[in-house]
Design a protein around this motif. Structure first.
Motif, PDB file in Angstrom:
ATOM      1  N   THR A  74       0.835  -1.209   0.000  1.00  0.00           N
ATOM      2  CA  THR A  74       0.000   0.000   0.000  1.00  0.00           C
ATOM      3  C   THR A  74       0.870   1.260   0.000  1.00  0.00           C
ATOM      4  OG1 THR A  74      -0.216   0.022   2.426  1.00  0.00           O
ATOM      5  CG2 THR A  74      -1.931  -1.125   1.167  1.00  0.00           C
ATOM      6  N   ARG A  75       2.044   1.204   0.603  1.00  0.00           N
ATOM      7  CA  ARG A  75       2.951   2.357   0.557  1.00  0.00           C
ATOM      8  C   ARG A  75       3.368   2.643  -0.878  1.00  0.00           C
ATOM      9  NH1 ARG A  75       7.331   4.509   4.380  1.00  0.00           N
ATOM     10  NH2 ARG A  75       8.893   5.465   3.021  1.00  0.00           N
ATOM     11  N   GLU A  76       3.654   1.583  -1.636  1.00  0.00           N
ATOM     12  CA  GLU A  76       4.024   1.779  -3.042  1.00  0.00           C
ATOM     13  C   GLU A  76       2.862   2.388  -3.830  1.00  0.00           C
ATOM     14  OE1 GLU A  76       5.450  -1.982  -4.478  1.00  0.00           O
ATOM     15  OE2 GLU A  76       7.435  -1.691  -3.581  1.00  0.00           O
ATOM     16  N   CYS A  77       1.646   1.910  -3.541  1.00  0.00           N
ATOM     17  CA  CYS A  77       0.468   2.492  -4.201  1.00  0.00           C
ATOM     18  C   CYS A  77       0.302   3.955  -3.799  1.00  0.00           C
ATOM     19  CB  CYS A  77      -0.790   1.708  -3.840  1.00  0.00           C
ATOM     20  SG  CYS A  77      -0.793  -0.001  -4.417  1.00  0.00           S
ATOM     21  N   PHE A  78       0.541   4.231  -2.527  1.00  0.00           N
ATOM     22  CA  PHE A  78       0.426   5.589  -1.984  1.00  0.00           C
ATOM     23  C   PHE A  78       1.410   6.528  -2.689  1.00  0.00           C
ATOM     24  CE2 PHE A  78       1.640   8.838   1.108  1.00  0.00           C
ATOM     25  CZ  PHE A  78       0.429   9.210   1.705  1.00  0.00           C
ATOM     26  N   LEU A  79       2.654   6.062  -2.871  1.00  0.00           N
ATOM     27  CA  LEU A  79       3.694   6.889  -3.482  1.00  0.00           C
ATOM     28  C   LEU A  79       3.676   6.856  -5.006  1.00  0.00           C
ATOM     29  CD1 LEU A  79       6.678   5.970  -1.129  1.00  0.00           C
ATOM     30  CD2 LEU A  79       5.398   8.123  -1.155  1.00  0.00           C
ATOM     31  N   GLY A  80       3.057   5.801  -5.556  1.00  0.00           N
ATOM     32  CA  GLY A  80       3.039   5.653  -7.007  1.00  0.00           C
ATOM     33  C   GLY A  80       4.345   5.162  -7.579  1.00  0.00           C
ATOM     34  N   THR A  81       5.181   4.549  -6.730  1.00  0.00           N
ATOM     35  CA  THR A  81       6.476   4.049  -7.207  1.00  0.00           C
ATOM     36  C   THR A  81       6.965   2.941  -6.279  1.00  0.00           C
ATOM     37  OG1 THR A  81       8.739   4.699  -7.788  1.00  0.00           O
ATOM     38  CG2 THR A  81       7.800   5.746  -5.861  1.00  0.00           C
ATOM     39  N   ALA A  82       7.858   2.093  -6.793  1.00  0.00           N
ATOM     40  CA  ALA A  82       8.478   1.072  -5.950  1.00  0.00           C
ATOM     41  C   ALA A  82       9.310   1.772  -4.879  1.00  0.00           C
ATOM     42  CB  ALA A  82       9.364   0.165  -6.789  1.00  0.00           C
ATOM     43  N   ASP A  83       9.325   1.198  -3.697  1.00  0.00           N
ATOM     44  CA  ASP A  83       9.991   1.863  -2.573  1.00  0.00           C
ATOM     45  C   ASP A  83      10.450   0.808  -1.573  1.00  0.00           C
ATOM     46  OD1 ASP A  83      10.809   4.078  -0.947  1.00  0.00           O
ATOM     47  OD2 ASP A  83       9.042   3.742   0.294  1.00  0.00           O
ATOM     48  N   ALA A  84      11.613   0.213  -1.830  1.00  0.00           N
ATOM     49  CA  ALA A  84      12.101  -0.870  -0.972  1.00  0.00           C
ATOM     50  C   ALA A  84      12.695  -0.308   0.313  1.00  0.00           C
ATOM     51  CB  ALA A  84      13.157  -1.678  -1.714  1.00  0.00           C
ATOM     52  N   PRO A  85      12.546  -1.033   1.429  1.00  0.00           N
ATOM     53  CA  PRO A  85      13.205  -0.615   2.675  1.00  0.00           C
ATOM     54  C   PRO A  85      14.719  -0.637   2.517  1.00  0.00           C
ATOM     55  CG  PRO A  85      11.612  -2.385   3.068  1.00  0.00           C
ATOM     56  CD  PRO A  85      11.775  -2.274   1.597  1.00  0.00           C
ATOM     57  N   LYS A  86      15.387   0.121   3.382  1.00  0.00           N
ATOM     58  CA  LYS A  86      16.854   0.222   3.319  1.00  0.00           C
ATOM     59  C   LYS A  86      17.486  -0.559   4.475  1.00  0.00           C
ATOM     60  CE  LYS A  86      16.980   4.805   1.165  1.00  0.00           C
ATOM     61  NZ  LYS A  86      15.571   4.848   0.798  1.00  0.00           N
ATOM     62  N   PRO A  87      18.605  -1.243   4.231  1.00  0.00           N
ATOM     63  CA  PRO A  87      19.286  -1.967   5.312  1.00  0.00           C
ATOM     64  C   PRO A  87      19.833  -0.997   6.363  1.00  0.00           C
ATOM     65  CG  PRO A  87      20.133  -2.598   3.139  1.00  0.00           C
ATOM     66  CD  PRO A  87      19.284  -1.393   2.937  1.00  0.00           C
ATOM     67  N   THR A  88      19.845  -1.445   7.613  1.00  0.00           N
ATOM     68  CA  THR A  88      20.396  -0.635   8.707  1.00  0.00           C
ATOM     69  C   THR A  88      21.842  -1.004   9.010  1.00  0.00           C
ATOM     70  OG1 THR A  88      19.707  -2.232  10.380  1.00  0.00           O
ATOM     71  CG2 THR A  88      18.139  -0.486   9.819  1.00  0.00           C
ATOM     72  N   GLY A  89      22.305  -2.130   8.467  1.00  0.00           N
ATOM     73  CA  GLY A  89      23.629  -2.624   8.812  1.00  0.00           C
ATOM     74  C   GLY A  89      23.614  -3.663   9.920  1.00  0.00           C
ATOM     75  N   ASP A  90      22.432  -3.941  10.474  1.00  0.00           N
ATOM     76  CA  ASP A  90      22.289  -4.949  11.524  1.00  0.00           C
ATOM     77  C   ASP A  90      21.368  -6.068  11.045  1.00  0.00           C
ATOM     78  OD1 ASP A  90      23.821  -3.398  13.182  1.00  0.00           O
ATOM     79  OD2 ASP A  90      22.185  -2.777  14.489  1.00  0.00           O
ATOM     80  N   LEU A  91      21.498  -7.223  11.700  1.00  0.00           N
ATOM     81  CA  LEU A  91      20.517  -8.287  11.513  1.00  0.00           C
ATOM     82  C   LEU A  91      20.194  -8.879  12.877  1.00  0.00           C
ATOM     83  CD1 LEU A  91      21.871 -11.363  11.862  1.00  0.00           C
ATOM     84  CD2 LEU A  91      22.752 -10.885   9.601  1.00  0.00           C
ATOM     85  N   ALA A  92      19.102  -9.628  12.927  1.00  0.00           N
ATOM     86  CA  ALA A  92      18.662 -10.265  14.175  1.00  0.00           C
ATOM     87  C   ALA A  92      18.588 -11.771  13.989  1.00  0.00           C
ATOM     88  CB  ALA A  92      17.288  -9.724  14.574  1.00  0.00           C
ATOM     89  N   TYR A  93      19.182 -12.509  14.929  1.00  0.00           N
ATOM     90  CA  TYR A  93      18.885 -13.927  15.100  1.00  0.00           C
ATOM     91  C   TYR A  93      17.731 -14.004  16.095  1.00  0.00           C
ATOM     92  CZ  TYR A  93      23.470 -15.377  13.151  1.00  0.00           C
ATOM     93  OH  TYR A  93      24.569 -15.608  12.353  1.00  0.00           O
ATOM     94  N   ARG A  94      16.636 -14.662  15.719  1.00  0.00           N
ATOM     95  CA  ARG A  94      15.470 -14.759  16.605  1.00  0.00           C
ATOM     96  C   ARG A  94      15.325 -16.213  17.055  1.00  0.00           C
ATOM     97  NH1 ARG A  94      12.972  -9.778  16.055  1.00  0.00           N
ATOM     98  NH2 ARG A  94      13.223  -8.750  14.028  1.00  0.00           N
ATOM     99  N   ILE A  95      15.272 -16.404  18.372  1.00  0.00           N
ATOM    100  CA  ILE A  95      15.303 -17.744  18.973  1.00  0.00           C
ATOM    101  C   ILE A  95      14.183 -17.866  19.998  1.00  0.00           C
ATOM    102  CG2 ILE A  95      16.663 -19.288  20.461  1.00  0.00           C
ATOM    103  CD1 ILE A  95      19.159 -17.608  19.353  1.00  0.00           C
ATOM    104  N   VAL A  96      13.475 -18.983  19.969  1.00  0.00           N
ATOM    105  CA  VAL A  96      12.508 -19.312  21.027  1.00  0.00           C
ATOM    106  C   VAL A  96      12.844 -20.702  21.537  1.00  0.00           C
ATOM    107  CG1 VAL A  96      10.098 -19.661  21.627  1.00  0.00           C
ATOM    108  CG2 VAL A  96      10.702 -17.871  20.006  1.00  0.00           C
ATOM    109  N   LEU A  97      13.079 -20.819  22.853  1.00  0.00           N
ATOM    110  CA  LEU A  97      13.382 -22.101  23.500  1.00  0.00           C
ATOM    111  C   LEU A  97      12.246 -22.486  24.438  1.00  0.00           C
ATOM    112  CD1 LEU A  97      17.098 -21.405  24.553  1.00  0.00           C
ATOM    113  CD2 LEU A  97      16.351 -22.854  22.650  1.00  0.00           C
ATOM    114  N   SER A  98      11.783 -23.728  24.332  1.00  0.00           N
ATOM    115  CA  SER A  98      10.804 -24.208  25.310  1.00  0.00           C
ATOM    116  C   SER A  98      11.539 -24.622  26.578  1.00  0.00           C
ATOM    117  CB  SER A  98      10.028 -25.397  24.744  1.00  0.00           C
ATOM    118  OG  SER A  98      10.881 -26.522  24.636  1.00  0.00           O
ATOM    119  N   LEU A  99      10.819 -24.665  27.683  1.00  0.00           N
ATOM    120  CA  LEU A  99      11.424 -25.066  28.958  1.00  0.00           C
ATOM    121  C   LEU A  99      12.005 -26.476  28.854  1.00  0.00           C
ATOM    122  CD1 LEU A  99      11.737 -23.601  31.647  1.00  0.00           C
ATOM    123  CD2 LEU A  99       9.652 -24.718  32.444  1.00  0.00           C
ATOM    124  N   ASP A 100      11.375 -27.336  28.045  1.00  0.00           N
ATOM    125  CA  ASP A 100      11.854 -28.715  27.872  1.00  0.00           C
ATOM    126  C   ASP A 100      13.230 -28.771  27.197  1.00  0.00           C
ATOM    127  OD1 ASP A 100       9.548 -29.614  29.003  1.00  0.00           O
ATOM    128  OD2 ASP A 100       8.550 -30.104  27.116  1.00  0.00           O
TER     129      ASP A 100
END
Length: 428
Positions: free
Chosen positions: A168-194
């Motif tokens: 919808t942002r692209e429709c709003f602007l009328g052009t392609a608009d990719a997000p920009k990298p911040t230079g960071d990434l995230a490892y996302r982890i979920v551990l069960s108690l078991d």
């Protein structure tokens, strides 16, 4: 149920937290709401979220099911460690002090539990959901939304809430608009108690606290979920994903190597990980406006103000958007009043959201310092106030007496009501 009165027909694009929050709030305001979501189902996926008081205040106001609160973990302490494990800052009785200051809790929730609770509430209020409907185009002259499947949906107001990779942002602007990298990434982890075999670490998970480990160019955050039966870990490190790749499976040994020599508690937890994904952290430039010229199309949430996860405000701020939009639209009794209402919404939300987004970059700088003189000054500020009541600016905004109150003390519904009262009935 929603109040019987004149109602707008509102289409919300996206069933994430911004979209469903807007749907709930707009339905409570007496409007007819349809949500279009690209996913085939609201799947049981995701990881942890930290719902700070500015967010939990809204969840209380929306009367979400008790089952969601039963799954929450309310941390009793918040600790910042140097990456070696040494304690730099510790807020004891964190849960009690937060409730005393703000009147509502700070809770850690699994995203699924929050999304499902909002979804249930929205359906109770008569919101219609259409899944597997990916938006192709928004035509604000009608206004209408066309999906890839060929369906066309008409509305009085279109709300773009389809996240970072927003169509919808692209429709709003009328052009392609990719997000920009911040230079960071995230490892996302979920551990069960078991999965966690060490009794001392099981106890750590069962008694909810928040722990940060801060180090050169990286930091980690861990907290309990599911009433102390699950542990959420997020590792924030320099981005090494290829250009154009936003997510891919992570290599566990490579991940562990990045945290070699860090606190043994953290590295032991990482030893229980059996799979992990890497997510490129992205941002977007500020938009001049979130509202189109025809005043029938508005962007909210990550589609217009994505945030780095360093203050956990992406979800909370998105919920604030939804709450403010619905509260302001409560005063609308005809379509001619939409321009005034939308500009009131933008005035209320834009500066705050963009200020928080900037604050997340500042928090990254304070948590990712390379060892050296600046880091030593930072650590002296931390340790000089250990065991004392904090004063002045503080390197962790989670407990900073300057930053925490303006983020956590905010009431999006009350502020929207005040804004509407100040202007009286919204002018045509």
């Amino acid at each position: 149920m929603a109040v019987e009165k004149f109602g707008l027909h509102i289409i919300v694009v996206g069933a994430g937290l911004a979209g469903i929050s807007a749907a709930v709030s707009c339905a409570l305001a007496g409007h007819s709401v349809t949500v279009l979501e690209a996913a085939k189902e609201l799947a049981e996926v995701g990881a942890g979220l930290q719902v700070t008081p500015n967010g939990s205040r809204l969840l209380k106001a929306w009367d979400l099911p008790q089952t969601m609160w039963d799954q929450a973990a309310e941390p009793t302490q918040l600790t910042v460690h140097r990456y070696s494990g040494a304690v730099l800052a510790r807020a004891i009785d964190f849960n009690k002090n937060i409730r005393r200051k703000y009147g509502v809790p700070f809770v850690d929730l699994h995203r699924v539990d929050l999304q499902q609770a909002l979804y249930e509430r929205a359906r109770q209020l008569g919101v219609k959901f259409h899944l597997n409907e990916r938006v192709q185009n928004v035509d604000s002259s009608v206004p209408s939304v066309t999906t890839i499947s060929g369906h066309e949906y008409h509305a009085d107001l279109i709300v773009g809430a389809d996240g970072l990779w927003s169509r919808t942002r692209e429709c709003f602007l009328g052009t392609a608009d990719a997000p920009k990298p911040t230079g960071d990434l995230a490892y996302r982890i979920v551990l069960s108690l078991d999965q966690i075999k060490e009794p001392a670490l099981q106890d750590w998970v069962s008694h909810p606290e928040v722990h940060f480990w801060i180090g050169p160019r990286s930091h980690a955050v861990g907290y309990s979920l599911k009433a102390g039966n699950m542990y959420n870990l997020v590792l924030l490190v320099p981005d090494d994903l290829p250009a154009g790749v936003s997510k891919q499976p992570g290599n566990i040994e490579e991940m562990k190597l990045l945290f070699e020599g860090w606190d043994p508690v953290l590295t032991q937890l990482l030893g229980y990980v059996d799979k992990v994904d890497k997510w490129k952290l992205m941002h977007r430039e500020e938009l001049p406006s979130w509202i189109n010229q025809a005043n029938n199309f508005v962007l909210i949430g990550d589609s217009c103000h994505p945030m780095l996860p360093y203050l956990a405000q992406g979800a909370n701020s998105s919920m604030e958007d939804g709450a403010a939009l619905g509260t302001i639209l409560k005063s609308v009794t005809n379509k001619e009043q939409l321009p005034g209402a939308l500009h009131m919404f933008e005035k209320l939300r834009k500066l705050r959201s963009e200020a928080i987004a900037k604050e997340t970059f500042k928090q990254r700088n304070d948590f990712h310092m390379q060892d050296g003189p600046d880091q030593e000054i930072r650590d002296r500020i931390f340790t000089s106030q250990l065991g004392k009541e904090l004063t002045g600016s503080f390197p962790s905004r989670w407990t900073c007496p300057v930053v925490q109150p303006w983020i956590y003390g905010y009431d999006a519904i009350a502020e929207a009501e005040k804004s509407a009262q100040r202007q009286g009935a919204i002018q045509n």
